[in-house]
Write an enzyme that holds these catalytic residues in place. Structure first.
Site, short mmCIF file in Angstrom:
data_model
loop_
_atom_site.label_atom_id
_atom_site.label_comp_id
_atom_site.label_asym_id
_atom_site.label_seq_id
_atom_site.Cartn_x
_atom_site.Cartn_y
_atom_site.Cartn_z
N GLU A 1 -24.51 -41.94 4.02
CA GLU A 1 -24.58 -40.96 5.12
C GLU A 1 -23.59 -41.30 6.23
OE1 GLU A 1 -26.27 -38.28 4.93
OE2 GLU A 1 -27.81 -38.65 3.42
N ASP B 1 -27.17 -44.17 -4.10
CA ASP B 1 -26.98 -44.51 -2.69
C ASP B 1 -28.32 -44.97 -2.12
OD1 ASP B 1 -27.89 -41.94 -3.02
OD2 ASP B 1 -26.30 -40.99 -1.88
C1 LIG Z 1 -25.59 -34.86 0.39
C2 LIG Z 1 -25.45 -34.96 1.86
O1 LIG Z 1 -26.25 -34.42 2.60
N1 LIG Z 1 -24.43 -35.70 2.32
C3 LIG Z 1 -24.09 -35.81 3.71
C4 LIG Z 1 -22.89 -36.72 3.86
C5 LIG Z 1 -22.50 -36.98 5.29
C6 LIG Z 1 -21.06 -37.32 5.50
C7 LIG Z 1 -20.67 -37.67 6.92
N2 LIG Z 1 -21.56 -38.60 7.54
C8 LIG Z 1 -20.55 -36.42 7.77
O2 LIG Z 1 -21.48 -36.07 8.49
O3 LIG Z 1 -19.49 -35.80 7.73
C9 LIG Z 1 -23.81 -34.42 4.29
O4 LIG Z 1 -24.06 -34.25 5.49
O5 LIG Z 1 -23.34 -33.52 3.57
#
Ligand SMILES: CC(=O)N[C@@H](CCC[C@H](N)C(=O)O)C(=O)O
Length: 373
Positions: free
Chosen positions: A129, A69
């Protein structure tokens, strides 16, 4: 690519974090690096602000994909880096995507010189993200033409030392849904509250009520998270706010619990509309399915990792983090794993300084794993 070149790339990328689907400089940087590699076996396609790079195998029986990513976060950096802090004020690679991209380039550069037996596909995916690049990429013609048979990805893990690899079969990361609530009422003069409907007060009540959902509506033997990361409202200390917004994220292990949480949110929001005589809208933004590691490919990687004398394998617990890599795993067998980067500060922390020693370790580990297949 030697270690110094890899570190230079990571530091260059660290300086240009860009949020989802705005990764313009990042895409150009990646293309420039890829252009310095031998092109004999490579084919490159742009997809929005991301890239797909295919390495033609010498005797291909299948296509193995590796996904990195590429987006950054809206975080103001507070690291101690002297020479390579973010030059994009208010934005930072605070989730390790600069590492993910560098490791992908390191592995790609090896196979640009040493033709693999099977085809390889390197996926530089935007907007992990948010709002989510994996799902639209999977649907794109560009991706469908190069559809892989197997896929893998890594995520940095600050809590583990360099040399650690951690994963598991089955659910690794949770289902996620973003949450955006807007409350609209009647603003007014601070001294005349009886002529207004104060959205700061309404939003405060709602945030507190939302906390009761996991405590009182989710089966305690299951798991759920409702985190409110942003609350905004009002324009001046002596004006009653006519609008307030609440932004957050929902995490669950099961789809059923996600529905339960969403319907409770809707009920509580309706209650606030009645109770505070206002109107409300709810937007669930980007929703990611869980990251579910397929059994055979994951076990193969775990067994390989355990055989490496320089690697430590740790059986991973499930985490309530989210990753749109889950969409790839819904359709293509494969797995995601954690890569130790040894840092006292966690993901999404403005002070995150992952240990760069993890980069050459990961590049070598992945090359050896691909060659072992
Ligand atoms: C690995 C990581 O930190 N991923 C993020 C993915 C975000 C998904 C989406 N934007 C949300 O906020 O629901 C995480 O916050 O886990």
């Amino acid at each position: 690519m030697n270690v110094d070149q890899l570190i230079t790339i990571r530091r260059d990328l660290h300086q240009i974090p860009e949020i989802g689907f705005n990764e313009i400089k990042t895409q150009t940087y990646l293309l420039n690096v890829i252009q310095t590699l031998s092109q004999d076996f490579l084919e490159v396609k742009k997809w929005k602000t991301g890239l797909l790079v295919k390495v033609a195998g010498s005797n291909p029986k299948n296509v193995l994909a590796y996904r990195a990513d590429i987006d950054g976060l809206p975080i103001k950096e507070k690291t101690n880096y002297k020479d390579f802090q973010s030059t994009h004020e208010g934005f930072m690679h605070a989730c390790g995507h600069d590492f993910h991209m560098t490791i992908a380039l390191g592995v790609l550069s090896h196979y640009a010189e040493n033709q693999p037996e099977n085809h390889l596909l390197f996926i530089f995916q935007p907007a992990e993200e948010g709002p989510g690049g994996a799902e639209p990429m999977l649907r794109s013609e560009e991706f469908r033409e190069w559809w892989p048979d197997e896929i893998m990805a890594l995520h940095i893990a600050p809590e583990y030392p360099v040399g650690t690899i951690s994963t598991k079969t089955g659910m690794l990361f949770a289902n996620t849904s973003e949450l955006f609530i807007t409350l609209k009422g009647k603003g007014g003069h601070a001294a005349y509250p009886h002529h207004a409907n104060d959205m700061v007060v309404a939003a405060s009540h709602l945030v507190t009520q939302l906390q009761s959902i996991v405590a009182r509506n989710v089966n305690p033997l299951d798991a759920g998270v409702v985190t409110i990361g942003v609350i905004k409202g009002g324009t001046k200390q002596n004006i009653i706010a006519e609008e307030a917004t609440i932004e957050g994220t929902i995490r669950t292990k099961s789809i059923e619990t996600m529905s339960i949480i969403k319907s409770r949110i809707e009920q509580l929001v309706q209650g606030v509309e009645v109770g505070f005589m206002c109107s409300a809208t709810i937007d669930y933004g980007a929703n990611y399915c869980q990251v579910y590691n397929e059994e055979i490919t994951t076990n193969h990687f775990i067994e390989f990792t355990k055989r490496q004398s320089n690697a430590t394998f740790v059986a991973s617990p499930e985490a309530m983090t989210g990753e749109d890599f889950g969409y790839f795993l819904e359709q293509i067998p494969g797995f995601m794993f954690w890569l130790g980067v040894s840092c006292e500060y966690g993901l999404h922390d403005a002070r995150l300084e992952p240990d760069e020693g993890a980069i050459p370790f990961a590049v070598t580990h992945l090359i050896n794993f691909i060659d072992s297949k």
